[in-house]
Design a protein around this motif. Sequence first.
Motif, mmCIF file in Angstrom:
data_model
loop_
_atom_site.group_PDB
_atom_site.id
_atom_site.type_symbol
_atom_site.label_atom_id
_atom_site.label_comp_id
_atom_site.label_asym_id
_atom_site.label_seq_id
_atom_site.Cartn_x
_atom_site.Cartn_y
_atom_site.Cartn_z
ATOM 1 N N ILE A 266 0.845 -1.206 0.000
ATOM 2 C CA ILE A 266 0.000 0.000 0.000
ATOM 3 C C ILE A 266 0.873 1.247 0.000
ATOM 4 O O ILE A 266 0.622 2.204 -0.744
ATOM 5 N N VAL A 267 1.903 1.234 0.837
ATOM 6 C CA VAL A 267 2.806 2.389 0.953
ATOM 7 C C VAL A 267 3.530 2.647 -0.366
ATOM 8 O O VAL A 267 3.666 3.804 -0.798
ATOM 9 N N LEU A 268 4.003 1.595 -1.007
ATOM 10 C CA LEU A 268 4.717 1.752 -2.288
ATOM 11 C C LEU A 268 3.812 2.390 -3.344
ATOM 12 O O LEU A 268 4.250 3.251 -4.119
ATOM 13 N N ILE A 269 2.558 1.981 -3.381
ATOM 14 C CA ILE A 269 1.595 2.573 -4.319
ATOM 15 C C ILE A 269 1.413 4.055 -4.009
ATOM 16 O O ILE A 269 1.391 4.904 -4.914
ATOM 17 N N CYS A 270 1.324 4.381 -2.713
ATOM 18 C CA CYS A 270 1.137 5.774 -2.303
ATOM 19 C C CYS A 270 2.362 6.632 -2.636
ATOM 20 O O CYS A 270 2.224 7.814 -2.974
ATOM 21 N N ILE A 271 3.547 6.041 -2.530
ATOM 22 C CA ILE A 271 4.777 6.770 -2.864
ATOM 23 C C ILE A 271 4.756 7.177 -4.337
ATOM 24 O O ILE A 271 5.073 8.317 -4.694
ATOM 25 N N VAL A 272 4.361 6.248 -5.192
ATOM 26 C CA VAL A 272 4.298 6.527 -6.633
ATOM 27 C C VAL A 272 3.278 7.629 -6.920
ATOM 28 O O VAL A 272 3.550 8.583 -7.659
ATOM 29 N N ILE A 273 2.090 7.499 -6.315
ATOM 30 C CA ILE A 273 1.032 8.501 -6.528
ATOM 31 C C ILE A 273 1.441 9.851 -5.934
ATOM 32 O O ILE A 273 1.273 10.903 -6.545
ATOM 33 N N GLY A 274 1.991 9.808 -4.715
ATOM 34 C CA GLY A 274 2.353 11.037 -4.009
ATOM 35 C C GLY A 274 3.408 11.853 -4.725
ATOM 36 O O GLY A 274 3.342 13.089 -4.760
ATOM 37 N N LEU A 275 4.397 11.174 -5.300
ATOM 38 C CA LEU A 275 5.458 11.881 -6.017
ATOM 39 C C LEU A 275 4.906 12.604 -7.237
ATOM 40 O O LEU A 275 5.400 13.667 -7.619
ATOM 41 N N LYS A 276 3.862 12.047 -7.836
ATOM 42 C CA LYS A 276 3.231 12.693 -8.991
ATOM 43 C C LYS A 276 2.362 13.872 -8.566
ATOM 44 O O LYS A 276 2.202 14.844 -9.298
ATOM 45 N N LEU A 277 1.784 13.759 -7.359
ATOM 46 C CA LEU A 277 0.903 14.822 -6.868
ATOM 47 C C LEU A 277 1.661 15.978 -6.230
ATOM 48 O O LEU A 277 1.133 17.076 -6.091
ATOM 49 N N ARG A 278 2.922 15.718 -5.840
ATOM 50 C CA ARG A 278 3.682 16.672 -5.024
ATOM 51 C C ARG A 278 3.704 18.077 -5.600
ATOM 52 O O ARG A 278 3.577 19.065 -4.880
ATOM 53 N N ASN A 279 3.858 18.200 -6.895
ATOM 54 C CA ASN A 279 3.967 19.518 -7.514
ATOM 55 C C ASN A 279 2.632 20.059 -8.032
ATOM 56 O O ASN A 279 2.586 21.153 -8.592
ATOM 57 N N LYS A 280 1.552 19.308 -7.814
ATOM 58 C CA LYS A 280 0.260 19.723 -8.347
ATOM 59 C C LYS A 280 -0.692 20.257 -7.286
ATOM 60 O O LYS A 280 -1.680 20.915 -7.608
ATOM 61 N N ILE A 281 -0.390 19.955 -6.031
ATOM 62 C CA ILE A 281 -1.295 20.362 -4.953
ATOM 63 C C ILE A 281 -0.752 21.597 -4.248
ATOM 64 O O ILE A 281 0.428 21.676 -3.933
ATOM 65 N N LYS A 282 -1.615 22.573 -4.015
ATOM 66 C CA LYS A 282 -1.214 23.761 -3.279
ATOM 67 C C LYS A 282 -0.997 23.392 -1.815
ATOM 68 O O LYS A 282 -1.923 23.001 -1.109
ATOM 69 N N GLU A 283 0.228 23.535 -1.371
ATOM 70 C CA GLU A 283 0.620 23.029 -0.055
ATOM 71 C C GLU A 283 -0.115 23.718 1.090
ATOM 72 O O GLU A 283 -0.468 23.092 2.082
ATOM 73 N N ASP A 284 -0.363 25.024 0.963
ATOM 74 C CA ASP A 284 -1.028 25.767 2.039
ATOM 75 C C ASP A 284 -2.419 25.204 2.315
ATOM 76 O O ASP A 284 -2.802 24.972 3.468
ATOM 77 N N ASN A 285 -3.207 24.989 1.252
ATOM 78 C CA ASN A 285 -4.549 24.442 1.411
ATOM 79 C C ASN A 285 -4.502 23.018 1.962
ATOM 80 O O ASN A 285 -5.309 22.631 2.811
ATOM 81 N N TYR A 286 -3.541 22.247 1.484
ATOM 82 C CA TYR A 286 -3.372 20.862 1.895
ATOM 83 C C TYR A 286 -3.061 20.800 3.388
ATOM 84 O O TYR A 286 -3.643 20.017 4.141
ATOM 85 N N ASN A 287 -2.151 21.659 3.833
ATOM 86 C CA ASN A 287 -1.747 21.672 5.241
ATOM 87 C C ASN A 287 -2.902 22.063 6.158
ATOM 88 O O ASN A 287 -3.031 21.551 7.271
ATOM 89 N N LYS A 288 -3.744 22.988 5.690
ATOM 90 C CA LYS A 288 -4.889 23.416 6.505
ATOM 91 C C LYS A 288 -5.848 22.261 6.736
ATOM 92 O O LYS A 288 -6.384 22.077 7.841
ATOM 93 N N VAL A 289 -6.097 21.482 5.696
ATOM 94 C CA VAL A 289 -6.994 20.334 5.811
ATOM 95 C C VAL A 289 -6.416 19.305 6.783
ATOM 96 O O VAL A 289 -7.115 18.778 7.659
ATOM 97 N N ILE A 290 -5.132 19.009 6.646
ATOM 98 C CA ILE A 290 -4.473 18.018 7.498
ATOM 99 C C ILE A 290 -4.480 18.484 8.957
ATOM 100 O O ILE A 290 -4.753 17.702 9.874
ATOM 101 N N LYS A 291 -4.175 19.767 9.191
ATOM 102 C CA LYS A 291 -4.151 20.292 10.558
ATOM 103 C C LYS A 291 -5.545 20.252 11.191
ATOM 104 O O LYS A 291 -5.684 19.943 12.376
ATOM 105 N N GLY A 292 -6.559 20.560 10.398
ATOM 106 C CA GLY A 292 -7.925 20.478 10.904
ATOM 107 C C GLY A 292 -8.303 19.050 11.274
ATOM 108 O O GLY A 292 -8.931 18.795 12.308
ATOM 109 N N PHE A 293 -7.877 18.125 10.441
ATOM 110 C CA PHE A 293 -8.137 16.711 10.688
ATOM 111 C C PHE A 293 -7.426 16.239 11.957
ATOM 112 O O PHE A 293 -8.012 15.533 12.790
ATOM 113 N N LEU A 294 -6.166 16.640 12.137
ATOM 114 C CA LEU A 294 -5.404 16.268 13.328
ATOM 115 C C LEU A 294 -6.041 16.846 14.595
ATOM 116 O O LEU A 294 -6.061 16.194 15.645
#
Length: 248
Positions: A207-235
């Motif tokens: 599962i992790v290996l699949i996520c690594i492949v997907i994540g590396l492709k998404l890394r430059n496409k997602i706005k980090e500020d918005n992403y971090n806000k969602v994660i912090k709210g979830f935490l």
Amino acid sequence: MEFTTEFLIFASIVIFFSALVQATIGFGFPMIATPILAMVTDMKTAVIYVAIPTLLLNISALIVEKNFFQIVKKFYLLAIFAMIGSAIGTQILIYSNSEIFKLLLAISILFYLFSQKLSFSMPWVEKKKILSTVIFGLSAGIIGGLTNVMALVLIIYSLESKHTKREIIQSSNLCFMFGKIIQIILFTYHGSFTQEILELSLYNLLIVLICIVIGLKLRNKIKEDNYNKVIKGFLFIMALALIYQTLI
């Protein structure tokens, strides 16, 4: 320990989501996966369940940086003391597996979420680099060994040391790697890693290996500020849920 089918399905979803976050932004897997799993099981089981996947993600994050030996040279002392602290924390967790560690995990997450808004400073961190490395390394390791949330102490240390964002990710992953290695050794020595856990860990690694492949492709496409806000709210929600579960 025996796992029900319901738990395994739930845990697989948690592993996928958490690993995808880490692969995309460089950190976050243990901080997200551990509190969610701790809500349906005990703290020790949650830490053991994510130990090997965490190690793989830390190693992959360091490999992506392509300057592994420079990272080790720069942060090896911090990582060594984090490993010592992790050994101490893991031993406490093994012999004193308690619901109170869920509360410690929740407090650690809340402190992490609000630490950057607190107006405190520790100028001695830069002035006494070796002392601060020892103190923060050991503290991060002990908290990491008990709760899997080593990052909050390391982030405070990095911010006070004026590290760049890249250096924060590098040092955190290196310390986590050292900490996880000693933690896995100790869990194995004490018989906590059963054959079932090892088999599940191999499944989780896929599962992790699949996520690594997907994540590396998404890394430059997602706005980090918005992403971090969602994660912090979830935490934040997870931390409140853990506090409620522990106290009620």
